[in-house]
Write a protein that holds these residues in place. Structure first.
Motif, PDB file in Angstrom:
ATOM      1  N   ILE A 121     -16.710  -5.760  -4.551  1.00  0.00           N
ATOM      2  CA  ILE A 121     -15.654  -6.138  -5.492  1.00  0.00           C
ATOM      3  C   ILE A 121     -15.854  -7.583  -5.884  1.00  0.00           C
ATOM      4  O   ILE A 121     -16.327  -8.376  -5.082  1.00  0.00           O
ATOM      5  N   ASP A 122     -15.509  -7.916  -7.100  1.00  0.00           N
ATOM      6  CA  ASP A 122     -15.599  -9.317  -7.496  1.00  0.00           C
ATOM      7  C   ASP A 122     -14.229  -9.813  -7.915  1.00  0.00           C
ATOM      8  O   ASP A 122     -13.757  -9.522  -9.003  1.00  0.00           O
ATOM      9  N   PHE A 175      -6.851   9.254  -7.681  1.00  0.00           N
ATOM     10  CA  PHE A 175      -8.209   8.699  -7.628  1.00  0.00           C
ATOM     11  C   PHE A 175      -8.488   7.831  -6.398  1.00  0.00           C
ATOM     12  O   PHE A 175      -9.608   7.347  -6.229  1.00  0.00           O
ATOM     13  N   ALA A 176      -7.491   7.649  -5.531  1.00  0.00           N
ATOM     14  CA  ALA A 176      -7.723   6.831  -4.333  1.00  0.00           C
ATOM     15  C   ALA A 176      -6.847   7.303  -3.178  1.00  0.00           C
ATOM     16  O   ALA A 176      -5.721   7.742  -3.382  1.00  0.00           O
ATOM     17  N   LEU A 189       0.828  -1.214   0.000  1.00  0.00           N
ATOM     18  CA  LEU A 189       0.000   0.000   0.000  1.00  0.00           C
ATOM     19  C   LEU A 189       0.858   1.258   0.000  1.00  0.00           C
ATOM     20  O   LEU A 189       0.559   2.231  -0.689  1.00  0.00           O
ATOM     21  N   ALA A 190       1.944   1.232   0.790  1.00  0.00           N
ATOM     22  CA  ALA A 190       2.842   2.390   0.854  1.00  0.00           C
ATOM     23  C   ALA A 190       3.472   2.660  -0.509  1.00  0.00           C
ATOM     24  O   ALA A 190       3.688   3.804  -0.893  1.00  0.00           O
ATOM     25  N   LYS A 191       3.737   1.589  -1.252  1.00  0.00           N
ATOM     26  CA  LYS A 191       4.349   1.744  -2.577  1.00  0.00           C
ATOM     27  C   LYS A 191       3.369   2.304  -3.613  1.00  0.00           C
ATOM     28  O   LYS A 191       3.775   3.016  -4.512  1.00  0.00           O
ATOM     29  N   VAL A 192       2.088   1.945  -3.482  1.00  0.00           N
ATOM     30  CA  VAL A 192       1.121   2.395  -4.495  1.00  0.00           C
ATOM     31  C   VAL A 192       0.446   3.725  -4.156  1.00  0.00           C
ATOM     32  O   VAL A 192      -0.122   4.372  -5.027  1.00  0.00           O
ATOM     33  N   ILE A 236      -3.451  -1.970  -7.981  1.00  0.00           N
ATOM     34  CA  ILE A 236      -3.773  -0.752  -8.736  1.00  0.00           C
ATOM     35  C   ILE A 236      -4.924  -1.031  -9.701  1.00  0.00           C
ATOM     36  O   ILE A 236      -5.867  -0.243  -9.807  1.00  0.00           O
ATOM     37  N   ASP A 237      -4.863  -2.177 -10.384  1.00  0.00           N
ATOM     38  CA  ASP A 237      -5.920  -2.553 -11.329  1.00  0.00           C
ATOM     39  C   ASP A 237      -7.269  -2.675 -10.622  1.00  0.00           C
ATOM     40  O   ASP A 237      -8.293  -2.231 -11.133  1.00  0.00           O
ATOM     41  N   ILE A 238      -7.266  -3.303  -9.445  1.00  0.00           N
ATOM     42  CA  ILE A 238      -8.499  -3.464  -8.672  1.00  0.00           C
ATOM     43  C   ILE A 238      -9.067  -2.094  -8.299  1.00  0.00           C
ATOM     44  O   ILE A 238     -10.259  -1.832  -8.474  1.00  0.00           O
TER      45      ILE A 238
END
Length: 130
Positions: free
Chosen positions: A93-94, A56-57, A46-49, A114-116
């Motif tokens: 989420i699926d 957007f997040a 999470l820290a990396k992304v 990131i994709d999710i």
């Protein structure tokens, strides 16, 4: 531990405010404990992304012992649970796991996460998953 790089919400009010006040971005909350090995792995990713997805997040961490307010409501029985909110709504989420409420394992693949987030965000913007 990487958890210090991410903001912690210290009580139920702060969690509510984080979810309520964000108008345009996805709110990602990791519920668990900083010292738990699952959370450590997740927090590192999470820290990396965080910087990459900040347009957007936004990511927060919540200690489920210090802030037990949501444990029953969100069924936070796993060591590490990540949930997504948009405009004060819990996003489904699926991921093919049968659990559409949350990610209850440590994700370590940065791109997959990131994709999710992008998928949930795009769906939420279109009014899906509400």
């Amino acid at each position: 531990t990487m958890s210090y790089l991410l903001p912690h919400l210290k009580n139920g009010w702060e969690v509510d405010q984080a979810i309520l006040s964000e108008e345009d971005r996805l709110v990602v909350i990791r519920f668990g404990h900083d010292w738990d090995s699952n959370c450590m792995a997740m927090d590192e990713m999470l820290a990396k992304v965080a910087e990459e997805i900040k347009s957007f997040a936004v990511i927060y961490l919540v200690d489920i012992t210090k802030v037990p307010d949501f444990n029953t409501m969100y069924e936070l029985y796993d060591p590490c649970t990540t949930m997504f909110f948009f405009r004060n709504k819990h996003m489904m989420i699926d991921l093919g796991t049968g659990n559409n409420n949350k990610v209850n394992w440590a994700m370590t693949d940065k791109q997959e996460f990131i994709d999710i987030c992008e998928t949930i965000y795009k769906g939420a913007r279109k009014g899906k998953g509400l």
